[in-house]
Design a protein around this motif. Structure first.
Motif, PDB file in Angstrom:
ATOM      1  N   ILE A 144       0.845  -1.195   0.000  1.00 42.01           N
ATOM      2  CA  ILE A 144       0.000   0.000   0.000  1.00 42.01           C
ATOM      3  C   ILE A 144       0.876   1.239   0.000  1.00 42.01           C
ATOM      4  O   ILE A 144       1.823   1.352   0.788  1.00 42.01           O
ATOM      5  N   ASP A 145       0.542   2.154  -0.882  1.00 39.79           N
ATOM      6  CA  ASP A 145       1.239   3.448  -0.948  1.00 39.79           C
ATOM      7  C   ASP A 145       0.260   4.490  -0.419  1.00 39.79           C
ATOM      8  O   ASP A 145      -0.734   4.804  -1.074  1.00 39.79           O
ATOM      9  N   ILE A 146       0.512   5.009   0.760  1.00 39.01           N
ATOM     10  CA  ILE A 146      -0.399   5.973   1.365  1.00 39.01           C
ATOM     11  C   ILE A 146       0.378   7.242   1.709  1.00 39.01           C
ATOM     12  O   ILE A 146       1.507   7.168   2.215  1.00 39.01           O
ATOM     13  N   ARG A 147      -0.220   8.383   1.395  1.00 41.74           N
ATOM     14  CA  ARG A 147       0.481   9.657   1.556  1.00 41.74           C
ATOM     15  C   ARG A 147      -0.226  10.502   2.613  1.00 41.74           C
ATOM     16  O   ARG A 147      -1.449  10.602   2.621  1.00 41.74           O
ATOM     17  N   PRO A 148       0.539  11.128   3.494  1.00 42.44           N
ATOM     18  CA  PRO A 148      -0.071  12.008   4.490  1.00 42.44           C
ATOM     19  C   PRO A 148      -0.031  13.477   4.061  1.00 42.44           C
ATOM     20  O   PRO A 148       0.805  13.888   3.255  1.00 42.44           O
ATOM     21  N   THR A 149      -0.949  14.237   4.587  1.00 36.76           N
ATOM     22  CA  THR A 149      -0.910  15.697   4.487  1.00 36.76           C
ATOM     23  C   THR A 149      -0.810  16.229   5.907  1.00 36.76           C
ATOM     24  O   THR A 149      -1.606  15.851   6.780  1.00 36.76           O
ATOM     25  N   PHE A 150       0.150  17.117   6.156  1.00 38.72           N
ATOM     26  CA  PHE A 150       0.413  17.576   7.516  1.00 38.72           C
ATOM     27  C   PHE A 150      -0.313  18.891   7.800  1.00 38.72           C
ATOM     28  O   PHE A 150      -0.515  19.716   6.895  1.00 38.72           O
ATOM     29  N   GLY A 151      -0.674  19.064   9.055  1.00 41.88           N
ATOM     30  CA  GLY A 151      -1.273  20.318   9.498  1.00 41.88           C
ATOM     31  C   GLY A 151      -0.647  20.748  10.808  1.00 41.88           C
ATOM     32  O   GLY A 151      -0.420  19.925  11.704  1.00 41.88           O
ATOM     33  N   VAL A 152      -0.353  22.040  10.937  1.00 45.88           N
ATOM     34  CA  VAL A 152       0.287  22.574  12.133  1.00 45.88           C
ATOM     35  C   VAL A 152      -0.629  23.623  12.745  1.00 45.88           C
ATOM     36  O   VAL A 152      -1.113  24.527  12.046  1.00 45.88           O
ATOM     37  N   ALA A 153      -0.857  23.490  14.048  1.00 43.83           N
ATOM     38  CA  ALA A 153      -1.688  24.463  14.739  1.00 43.83           C
ATOM     39  C   ALA A 153      -0.897  25.735  15.002  1.00 43.83           C
ATOM     40  O   ALA A 153       0.339  25.752  14.991  1.00 43.83           O
ATOM     41  N   GLN A 154      -1.626  26.797  15.282  1.00 37.98           N
ATOM     42  CA  GLN A 154      -0.986  28.058  15.642  1.00 37.98           C
ATOM     43  C   GLN A 154      -0.720  28.067  17.145  1.00 37.98           C
ATOM     44  O   GLN A 154      -1.602  27.683  17.932  1.00 37.98           O
ATOM     45  N   PRO A 155       0.477  28.445  17.599  1.00 39.96           N
ATOM     46  CA  PRO A 155       0.731  28.523  19.047  1.00 39.96           C
ATOM     47  C   PRO A 155      -0.319  29.401  19.708  1.00 39.96           C
ATOM     48  O   PRO A 155      -0.618  30.498  19.243  1.00 39.96           O
TER      49      PRO A 155
END
Length: 782
Positions: A473-484
């Motif tokens: 399986i080839d699975i790709r993530p998308t990252f998200g960063v919260a604001q401090p």
């Protein structure tokens, strides 16, 4: 990016558990306290009595046969009807028993009051002749209900001179049952031994009680009717060497008590069982509850550090041993109280179970059951300990589809594997936020370049091919960063999720949540909340942009476009609310609203322009609904519009994304008779075979190719080849975004069929469009 924790925390629940040694101490202290309460308060007496009854039932034994009862029974009362009997009958009984060789004769019949002088003299003579083998009863009783005075009753002085005196008092427990028997009772200033003690040869003034052994079967005690004895119908040999008790068993004479196991029995039978108890065991020993409690305490201490399974086995064995041991000791005349000890073990088990249950509840609350990872609640609880970190998440693309295809625990295996890779790289706990989302706490990096480099390195590790159940399986993530932020951690989680979602929509590898994003999200939430009211009030309305036929040189139809005129914000661009409506699953409501209004207007225009065709955009979400054909068909029938006058526009990306469902739905719509149009052609991933398979009659070239065809030969060539291809497939071509006459002329020159754009007409209300095509809208006039 430095980690706030350690890798081992990735599969554990962050918590504030009570340390094991304190748990053991609390459990032991609570169990001891409970056992002491049972021992000193009497709360365990009921259970103790029940266990004693069970022991006696299991260990039932016959009587020794050395004690016999002469019953003043119903048969005797019928034969000798006058009661109280003349004492000459008692004298006759003494004479018969003495002659038969009875070892001892004890009366449980009151002889404290004088009868006739003759009868008393006869009885006294019989007592004297028995040579001191007779025991007469003494007892004390309350003078009256509330007087507080006691009356001591003794035999007449003439009877005392030739007999022994013994107490016959019986003292029930508070529940009314007789379980213990006094060795002696203080009567008339002297400690009198009880009649059972005297009968077996005991004496002294010890007033302590001993438990009666109800394991002795009362039915095996020899019993003789009084009338049979005095009538000479008894073989004297059966009485030789016996210790005989004479007492009432007839119901009408009273003197009956409740006892364990046997219900209500005569008092004389209790005296006989007490005598049998003494003959069997001597005076029973009752060491109380302390020995068993100490033994149970030693078991608890010895097993405190053992595993749960071993501890349970030992504790169960200890409980069984206490119960069995108490039975064996009882058979030897030792009655030990075991309920406090059992309470000690059970309370300790309950305490251990309570802590285990708390652990399991914490596990359920803070650990994801499928993957074994800490969950979102665990992240929110752990975050305050790391104030200099922000929430970072990885949303796995197409996770739901992949998990559904794998089935079973496949999705959880993917999550666990990717989380493990992150842990090995970042050395920080990883939490499962949602089914396809994992997150962690990380210190923010300075600048987008540093952040981009960090995620690129992480993606190189996470993005490696996985193998689950033999499937690569080839699975790709998308990252998200919260604001401090100093705000609640759940707001950071929501912000990181939003950032990842928007980054995915833009095909970016990561996104950062900013303060403005939150304001935009709140605006969108407000719009969603006002959507139903806007439909009902007409704030959401339908505009029409003319479609101009180049061969006909006139307007041949229009595209129905949805608009929202907000009472406070003014016009809201379609791109600001249509994606939101579709994302929230309300595309059907919007499409039905537009379709209904467009068909209502079209039905008013058709009498003057029967050739007019109106196009309505169909949401990609509706391609998945099996009832789409009925929805469109019902709307056409409701407004009386022929299917050929309606065109349904779908984007090529929507058709490709839902290829299986789309093929079925589009075929049904073509059977209905409506026209189908492929919108925004050229922006998706169409192929020649795809165009041949879709049952569309119209192709709309996207405006990005049309606007520059006058000055850009390359774009002009692309548009021309598309027109030729569509014509070869028997499709009408519509060019969008025509804004000037030069563009129109260029399109006419290369064979385009229909144009649409501001040059031939901007989107306009229904009445303006009606005026443009020379029709009067009867619906609006009405």
């Amino acid at each position: 990016m430095p980690a706030p924790g350690n890798a081992g925390a990735a599969a554990s629940t962050p918590g504030r558990r009570v340390p094991g040694r304190y748990r053991r101490g609390l459990t032991l202290a609570g169990a001891v306290a409970f056992a002491v309460i049972l021992a000193v308060s009497g709360l365990g007496d009921g259970a103790e009595h029940t266990l004693a009854s069970l022991r006696m039932a299991v260990g039932q034994v016959p009587a020794s046969g050395r004690v016999a009862i002469v019953e003043i029974d119903a048969e005797s009362l019928r034969a000798l009807p006058r009661w109280p009997w003349p004492r000459r009958y008692y004298a006759a009984a003494v004479d018969r028993l003495a002659a038969a060789g009875a070892e001892a004769i004890a009366f449980d019949v009151d002889v404290s009051a004088a009868s006739t002088a003759a009868d008393d003299r006869i009885f006294a003579t019989a007592l004297h002749a028995a040579g001191g083998a007779v025991i007469l009863p003494t007892f004390r009783q309350a003078g009256s209900h509330d007087s507080g005075r006691w009356i001591d009753s003794l035999p007449l002085p003439a009877f005392r001179r030739s007999s022994f005196l013994a107490a016959v008092n019986i003292f029930p427990d508070p529940d009314g049952a007789v379980r213990a028997y006094p060795r002696g009772v203080r009567i008339d200033g002297s400690a009198r031994p009880s009649i059972a003690v005297m009968l077996v040869g005991g004496g002294g003034g010890d007033q302590r009680s001993f438990p009666i052994d109800y394991a002795i079967d009362p039915d095996t005690i020899p019993r003789i009717s009084f009338i049979d004895l005095v009538s000479g119908r008894i073989d004297p040999a059966t009485l030789r060497g016996k210790r005989v008790l004479i007492g009432a068993t007839a119901i009408e004479l009273g003197d009956r008590y409740a006892v364990p196991r046997h219900g209500i029995v005569p008092g004389v039978l209790i005296q006989a069982l007490a005598a049998e108890t003494l003959m069997r065991h001597g005076v029973p020993v009752s060491p109380g509850a302390v020995p068993a409690m100490l033994l149970a305490l030693l078991v608890l201490i010895a097993t405190s550090n053992r595993g749960r399974r071993m501890r349970a086995i030992v504790w169960v064995a200890a409980i069984v041993g206490l119960i069995a041991g108490a039975g064996m000791l009882h058979a030897r005349g030792i009655d030990v109280e075991i309920v406090p000890a059992l309470g000690l073990l059970l309370a300790a088990a309950a305490g251990r179970f309570a802590f285990t249950l708390l652990d399991e509840l914490e596990q359920r609350r803070f650990v994801d059951r499928e993957s074994g990872l800490p969950n979102r609640a665990a992240l929110e609880r752990a975050a305050p300990a790391y104030p200099d970190t922000v929430v970072t998440i990885a949303r796995l693309d197409r996770f739901n589809e992949i998990a559904a295809a794998l089935g079973g625990p496949g999705g959880a295996h993917i999550i666990a594997e990717i989380a493990g890779r992150i842990v090995r790289v970042l050395e920080t706990p990883v939490y499962r936020i949602e089914p396809g989302v994992i997150g962690w706490l990380a210190r923010p990096l300075d600048g987008d370049d540093a952040q981009h480099g960090h995620f690129a390195g992480l993606l190189a590790v996470i993005g490696q091919t996985l193998e689950v159940a033999g499937t690569r399986i080839d699975i790709r993530p998308t990252f998200g960063v919260a604001q401090p932020s100093d705000g609640a951690i759940d707001a950071q989680v929501a912000g990181a999720l939003m950032a990842a979602q928007r980054a995915r929509a833009k095909a970016a590898p990561w996104g950062r949540f900013m303060a403005d994003d939150g304001q935009q999200e709140r605006r969108q939430m407000a719009l969603l909340g006002e959507f139903s009211e806007a439909l009902a009030s007409g704030a959401i309305w339908v505009a029409y942009q003319p479609k101009f036929g180049l061969a006909e040189n006139r307007v041949i139809g229009a595209e129905a476009l949805v608009r929202w005129r907000h009472p406070e914000r003014g016009p809201i661009p379609p791109d600001d609310f249509i994606p939101l409506i579709e994302t929230e699953g309300r595309a059907r409501e919007l499409t039905c609203h537009v379709l209904d209004h467009a068909l209502a207007d079209l039905s008013a225009w058709l009498p003057g322009r029967p050739d007019l065709v109106v196009a309505v955009n169909l949401s990609a979400m509706l391609l998945q609904e099996a009832g789409l054909k009925d929805l469109v068909g019902d709307a056409l029938a409701r407004h009386g519009v022929p299917p050929a006058n309606l065109t349904l526009e779908l984007t090529e990306s929507a058709i490709i994304a839902n290829a299986a469902d789309a093929a079925c739905r589009l075929a049904e719509l073509r059977e209905l008779g409506v026209k189908l149009s492929i919108d925004d052609y050229g922006t998706g991933q169409s192929t020649l075979s795809y165009l041949r398979q879709v049952p569309a009659s119209e192709l709309k070239i996207d405006k990005c190719f049309v606007r520059c065809i006058v000055d850009n030969p390359h774009d002009r060539l692309l548009v021309r080849s598309t027109i030729d291809l569509a014509h070869a497939l028997d499709m009408t071509v519509v060019a969008e975004g025509v804004e000037d006459a030069a563009c129109l002329d260029a399109l006419r020159l290369i064979g385009c069929d229909v144009i649409q754009g501001w040059h031939t007409g901007k989107p306009m209300p229904a009445d303006e469009f009606a005026a443009t095509i020379g029709c009067t809208s009867s619906r609006l006039a009405a």
